[in-house]
Design an enzyme around this catalytic site. Sequence first.
Site, PDB file in Angstrom:
ATOM      1  N   TYR A  56       0.762  -1.081   0.278  1.00  0.00           N
ATOM      2  CA  TYR A  56       0.195  -0.031   0.016  1.00  0.00           C
ATOM      3  C   TYR A  56       0.844   1.113   0.017  1.00  0.00           C
ATOM      4  CZ  TYR A  56      -4.992  -0.184   0.025  1.00  0.00           C
ATOM      5  OH  TYR A  56      -6.219  -0.244  -0.381  1.00  0.00           O
ATOM      6  N   GLU A  58      -0.661   4.869  -0.376  1.00  0.00           N
ATOM      7  CA  GLU A  58      -1.621   6.142  -0.555  1.00  0.00           C
ATOM      8  C   GLU A  58      -0.691   7.007  -0.546  1.00  0.00           C
ATOM      9  OE1 GLU A  58      -4.918   5.980   2.065  1.00  0.00           O
ATOM     10  OE2 GLU A  58      -5.721   4.478   0.871  1.00  0.00           O
ATOM     11  N   ASP A 202      -7.201  13.367 -25.068  1.00  0.00           N
ATOM     12  CA  ASP A 202      -7.164  12.125 -24.652  1.00  0.00           C
ATOM     13  C   ASP A 202      -6.673  11.227 -25.929  1.00  0.00           C
ATOM     14  OD1 ASP A 202      -7.752   9.470 -24.272  1.00  0.00           O
ATOM     15  OD2 ASP A 202      -9.853   9.905 -23.575  1.00  0.00           O
ATOM     16  N   THR A 228      -4.311   5.996 -21.898  1.00  0.00           N
ATOM     17  CA  THR A 228      -4.354   4.808 -21.062  1.00  0.00           C
ATOM     18  C   THR A 228      -2.758   4.316 -21.485  1.00  0.00           C
ATOM     19  OG1 THR A 228      -5.088   3.686 -23.085  1.00  0.00           O
ATOM     20  CG2 THR A 228      -6.546   3.965 -21.684  1.00  0.00           C
ATOM     21  N   LYS A 231      -2.912   0.456 -24.912  1.00  0.00           N
ATOM     22  CA  LYS A 231      -3.173   0.362 -26.278  1.00  0.00           C
ATOM     23  C   LYS A 231      -1.989   0.338 -27.244  1.00  0.00           C
ATOM     24  CE  LYS A 231      -7.673   1.825 -24.963  1.00  0.00           C
ATOM     25  NZ  LYS A 231      -8.867   2.791 -24.958  1.00  0.00           N
ATOM     26  N   ARG A 237      -2.367  -2.637 -18.155  1.00  0.00           N
ATOM     27  CA  ARG A 237      -3.670  -1.764 -18.010  1.00  0.00           C
ATOM     28  C   ARG A 237      -3.308  -1.041 -17.063  1.00  0.00           C
ATOM     29  NH1 ARG A 237      -6.853  -4.914 -21.320  1.00  0.00           N
ATOM     30  NH2 ARG A 237      -8.446  -3.162 -21.174  1.00  0.00           N
TER      31      ARG A 237
END
Length: 420
Positions: A56, A58, A202, A228, A231, A237
């Site tokens: 973790y 954060e 985008d 992203t 692609k 991902r």
Amino acid sequence: MHQPPIPHLAVADPELAGLVEAEATRQFSSIRLIASENYVSTAVLEASGSVLTNKYSEGYVGRRYYEGQQVIDPIETLAVDRAKALFGVEHANVQPYSGSPANLAVYLAFAEPGDTVMGLSLPMGGHLTHGWSVSATGTWFRSVRYGVRADTGRIDLDEVRDLALAERPRIIFCGGTAIPRTIDFPGFAAIAREVGAVLVADIAHIAGLIAGGAHPSPVGHAPVISTTTHKTLRGPRGAMLLSDAEHATAIDKAVFPGLQGGPHNHTTAAIAVALREAAAPAFRDYAHAVVANARALAEALVERGFDLVTGGTDNHLILIDLTSRDIGGKPAARALDQAGIELNYNAVPFDQRRPFDPSGIRLGTAAITTRGLGVGHMPVLAGWIDDVVKAAVVGDTATITRVREQVTELTAAFPMPGFA
Ligand SMILES: *Cc1c(COP(=O)(O)O)cnc(C)c1O
């Protein structure tokens, strides 16, 4: 066999391991023309499957809410520095879980609920998160949409400007999911400047082409860039938000704590690996080969009598309008999948059919180029697509079976990262 091998999974959960192996085999033996997909390297797969998933973290580098960040901080720093260097931007946030949450962070950073936002309409090639009605972005914001010209299939910047001047949006999105042509970033930037909107490029689909110099970059035109990583960029991902220094703080606050909790560190690491790969000279060759393949495939499809939206392509993506072929996009896509040619049905601009049964199919060359297919293969592919679409119209299963066998034979000759 899946590569890296999965012997522990095979013992611990044979059922799931069998499914993973089946998917690896399926990916190996099909011609993958889904425009948003690719094959990541084995190095990216290894980073994605590492113990980094256990941690973790954060917050951001040097400002975390948990202890034990001695290793995670340098990993995120690597990813951030590589993203900044590759795209030439002042700021990079590599934490968004995927493209849609990254775009939601953009709204949170630069608009209030109810504000006007503007993007390309979904059936014209835009993305759900650019304000389409069924997306939260279309219900929480007042979204107005530009389209493409009926005669050219292309975006008309005069129409975009007129709409922007009339509606005064806070945010303008450019880019989309089914745009076969170069996006005019300077043109959009001039409009955004005139109306005082934040321009968001985008580049989810074309990030790899931009990194490899095969599509103009939005940097210097759009202050905020969303992408992203999975692609054409050929990473895991995930997503990134890139920006100038002025918009950096608002973006970081919106991603965390605005929308997300702990970043997915295994994904951050895999993004860092993919960005290193994308900075290598071989990736420039890859990006240009993707476009060369798409052009060659488009030409071969036109020769076979297919109608392409805009008549061709400048990037990795081709949109075929099947209206003149007496078949919808869905049955055509299904028949092609049976023949081992994987793509998706898609709306075409001004589609006369329903969204769940539209007139088009969308193709992309990112994955087959990774696989090693070249321009010489494209007429062969176009021939198979033509044969299968014709066969689907008349219910000729023998042809579909014949193409399936030819696809299996072709793909067997081209190695796939992730499969040994
Ligand atoms: C793919 C895509 C997204 C969303 O990405 P997800 O990771 O599927 O959420 C956003 N914008 C555009 C233009 C895309 O093509």
